[in-house]
Design a protein around this motif. Structure first.
Motif, PDB file in Angstrom:
ATOM      1  N   SER A   1       0.789  -1.488   0.169  1.00  0.00           N
ATOM      2  CA  SER A   1       0.098   0.242   0.101  1.00  0.00           C
ATOM      3  C   SER A   1       0.379   1.466  -0.080  1.00  0.00           C
ATOM      4  CB  SER A   1      -1.051   0.051   1.268  1.00  0.00           C
ATOM      5  OG  SER A   1      -1.638  -1.384   1.155  1.00  0.00           O
ATOM      6  N   ASP A   2       0.359   2.076  -0.823  1.00  0.00           N
ATOM      7  CA  ASP A   2       1.148   3.539  -0.864  1.00  0.00           C
ATOM      8  C   ASP A   2      -0.055   4.508  -0.436  1.00  0.00           C
ATOM      9  OD1 ASP A   2       0.563   5.159  -3.313  1.00  0.00           O
ATOM     10  OD2 ASP A   2       1.546   2.819  -4.008  1.00  0.00           O
ATOM     11  N   GLU A   3      -0.074   5.817  -0.177  1.00  0.00           N
ATOM     12  CA  GLU A   3      -0.376   6.611  -0.714  1.00  0.00           C
ATOM     13  C   GLU A   3       0.149   7.567  -1.821  1.00  0.00           C
ATOM     14  OE1 GLU A   3      -0.451   8.771   2.935  1.00  0.00           O
ATOM     15  OE2 GLU A   3      -1.765   7.243   4.305  1.00  0.00           O
ATOM     16  N   GLY A   4       0.294   7.771  -2.945  1.00  0.00           N
ATOM     17  CA  GLY A   4       1.419   7.800  -3.792  1.00  0.00           C
ATOM     18  C   GLY A   4      -0.023   8.821  -4.926  1.00  0.00           C
ATOM     19  N   PRO A   5       0.386   8.681  -6.097  1.00  0.00           N
ATOM     20  CA  PRO A   5      -0.518   9.088  -6.829  1.00  0.00           C
ATOM     21  C   PRO A   5      -1.219   8.518  -7.998  1.00  0.00           C
ATOM     22  CG  PRO A   5       1.874   8.579  -7.738  1.00  0.00           C
ATOM     23  CD  PRO A   5       1.782   8.213  -7.070  1.00  0.00           C
ATOM     24  N   GLY A   6      -1.151   7.375  -7.253  1.00  0.00           N
ATOM     25  CA  GLY A   6      -2.393   5.880  -7.931  1.00  0.00           C
ATOM     26  C   GLY A   6      -2.337   5.789  -9.179  1.00  0.00           C
ATOM     27  N   ILE A   7      -2.702   5.138  -9.918  1.00  0.00           N
ATOM     28  CA  ILE A   7      -2.573   4.395 -11.322  1.00  0.00           C
ATOM     29  C   ILE A   7      -3.927   4.710 -11.973  1.00  0.00           C
ATOM     30  CG2 ILE A   7      -2.092   2.597 -13.274  1.00  0.00           C
ATOM     31  CD1 ILE A   7      -1.376   1.334 -10.532  1.00  0.00           C
ATOM     32  N   ALA A   8      -3.550   6.247 -13.099  1.00  0.00           N
ATOM     33  CA  ALA A   8      -4.790   6.384 -14.108  1.00  0.00           C
ATOM     34  C   ALA A   8      -5.407   5.486 -14.796  1.00  0.00           C
ATOM     35  CB  ALA A   8      -3.749   8.020 -14.724  1.00  0.00           C
ATOM     36  N   ASP A   9      -4.557   4.722 -15.687  1.00  0.00           N
ATOM     37  CA  ASP A   9      -5.057   3.707 -16.163  1.00  0.00           C
ATOM     38  C   ASP A   9      -4.612   2.305 -15.996  1.00  0.00           C
ATOM     39  OD1 ASP A   9      -5.656   1.892 -18.479  1.00  0.00           O
ATOM     40  OD2 ASP A   9      -5.421   3.717 -20.219  1.00  0.00           O
ATOM     41  N   LEU A  10      -5.404   1.599 -15.573  1.00  0.00           N
ATOM     42  CA  LEU A  10      -5.016  -0.058 -14.598  1.00  0.00           C
ATOM     43  C   LEU A  10      -4.551  -0.805 -15.796  1.00  0.00           C
ATOM     44  CD1 LEU A  10      -7.515  -0.216 -11.067  1.00  0.00           C
ATOM     45  CD2 LEU A  10      -4.779   0.020 -11.757  1.00  0.00           C
ATOM     46  N   GLU A  11      -5.817  -0.880 -17.130  1.00  0.00           N
ATOM     47  CA  GLU A  11      -5.883  -1.706 -17.509  1.00  0.00           C
ATOM     48  C   GLU A  11      -4.452  -1.435 -18.679  1.00  0.00           C
ATOM     49  OE1 GLU A  11      -7.502  -2.669 -22.661  1.00  0.00           O
ATOM     50  OE2 GLU A  11      -9.099  -1.731 -20.836  1.00  0.00           O
ATOM     51  N   GLN A  12      -4.113   0.107 -18.878  1.00  0.00           N
ATOM     52  CA  GLN A  12      -2.643  -0.232 -19.745  1.00  0.00           C
ATOM     53  C   GLN A  12      -1.394  -0.190 -18.651  1.00  0.00           C
ATOM     54  OE1 GLN A  12      -1.727   4.139 -20.121  1.00  0.00           O
ATOM     55  NE2 GLN A  12      -0.916   3.982 -21.920  1.00  0.00           N
ATOM     56  N   ALA A  13      -1.804  -0.230 -17.261  1.00  0.00           N
ATOM     57  CA  ALA A  13       0.107  -0.303 -16.700  1.00  0.00           C
ATOM     58  C   ALA A  13      -0.173  -1.731 -16.690  1.00  0.00           C
ATOM     59  CB  ALA A  13      -0.843   0.287 -15.284  1.00  0.00           C
ATOM     60  N   LEU A  14      -1.439  -2.813 -16.680  1.00  0.00           N
ATOM     61  CA  LEU A  14      -1.034  -3.965 -16.654  1.00  0.00           C
ATOM     62  C   LEU A  14      -0.544  -4.218 -17.899  1.00  0.00           C
ATOM     63  CD1 LEU A  14      -4.444  -5.265 -14.482  1.00  0.00           C
ATOM     64  CD2 LEU A  14      -1.928  -5.603 -13.985  1.00  0.00           C
ATOM     65  N   ARG A  15      -0.469  -3.752 -18.930  1.00  0.00           N
ATOM     66  CA  ARG A  15      -0.366  -4.458 -19.947  1.00  0.00           C
ATOM     67  C   ARG A  15       1.319  -4.685 -19.789  1.00  0.00           C
ATOM     68  NH1 ARG A  15      -2.144  -0.249 -23.550  1.00  0.00           N
ATOM     69  NH2 ARG A  15      -3.788  -1.534 -23.137  1.00  0.00           N
ATOM     70  N   ASP A  16       1.793  -6.057 -21.101  1.00  0.00           N
ATOM     71  CA  ASP A  16       2.926  -6.296 -20.651  1.00  0.00           C
ATOM     72  C   ASP A  16       4.152  -5.012 -22.120  1.00  0.00           C
ATOM     73  OD1 ASP A  16       3.084  -8.165 -19.046  1.00  0.00           O
ATOM     74  OD2 ASP A  16       3.449  -9.565 -20.550  1.00  0.00           O
ATOM     75  N   GLY A  17       4.852  -4.851 -21.248  1.00  0.00           N
ATOM     76  CA  GLY A  17       6.074  -3.536 -22.544  1.00  0.00           C
ATOM     77  C   GLY A  17       5.588  -1.751 -22.291  1.00  0.00           C
ATOM     78  N   TYR A  18       4.195  -1.966 -21.395  1.00  0.00           N
ATOM     79  CA  TYR A  18       3.729  -0.247 -20.736  1.00  0.00           C
ATOM     80  C   TYR A  18       5.102  -0.275 -19.548  1.00  0.00           C
ATOM     81  CZ  TYR A  18       1.868   3.373 -18.426  1.00  0.00           C
ATOM     82  OH  TYR A  18       1.747   5.063 -17.962  1.00  0.00           O
ATOM     83  N   THR A  19       5.563   0.770 -19.590  1.00  0.00           N
ATOM     84  CA  THR A  19       6.170   1.636 -18.328  1.00  0.00           C
ATOM     85  C   THR A  19       6.119   2.859 -18.096  1.00  0.00           C
ATOM     86  OG1 THR A  19       8.174   1.144 -17.525  1.00  0.00           O
ATOM     87  CG2 THR A  19       8.184   1.541 -19.621  1.00  0.00           C
TER      88      THR A  19
END
Length: 149
Positions: free
Chosen positions: A81-99
């Motif tokens: 857990s963190d209190e950072g900026p969060g992930i705007a697009d989870l689908e994209q973040a879970l895609r291989d090759g996305y960084t």
């Protein structure tokens, strides 16, 4: 159960040294619960990636580790857990090759493939919690009465 002693923990993730402690705790906890060497390695690899994400992308946070059980099956649940900026697009973040940084883009998707259960809750501007569960040996069959996991 004595085998579960030393499994439950809350560890801070604030520095590179904390990443070492997280990996060490996860390996030792998995071994105590009867995970084989390959299972330990998969879980430690996933935990290492998720802890690094917590530090680098979330600005730091914590790991909560807990033993889970279903019948005779034992597992380990890890919540980063963190209190950072969060992930705007989870689908994209879970895609291989996305960084979103300078990595290879295998982090979240790779971690998801190394564990039995993977859940992510992220709200932009609020933070992220990634929860993974792995089981020693075969995971329990779906549909059986189970404890919260």
């Amino acid at each position: 159960m004595e085998a579960a002693a030393g499994v439950d923990a809350r560890l801070p993730i604030r520095s590179d040294l904390d990443l070492v402690w997280v990996r060490q705790h996860v390996r030792q906890a998995a071994a105590r619960l009867g995970f084989g060497l390959v299972e330990q390695t998969k879980l430690v690899t996933a935990a290492s990636e998720l802890a690094r994400n917590t530090l680098v992308h979330g600005g730091g946070g914590q790991l909560t580790a807990a033993r889970v059980a279903q019948g005779r099956a034992q597992g380990l649940r890890l919540a980063f857990s963190d209190e950072g900026p969060g992930i705007a697009d989870l689908e994209q973040a879970l895609r291989d090759g996305y960084t979103s940084g300078d990595g290879l883009g295998m982090g979240l998707g790779g971690a998801r493939r190394l564990v039995h259960r993977f859940a992510i809750d992220s709200t932009p501007g609020v933070g992220t919690t990634v929860t993974v569960t792995s089981w020693a040996g075969r995971p329990p069959r779906p549909g059986h009465p189970r404890e919260e996991w």
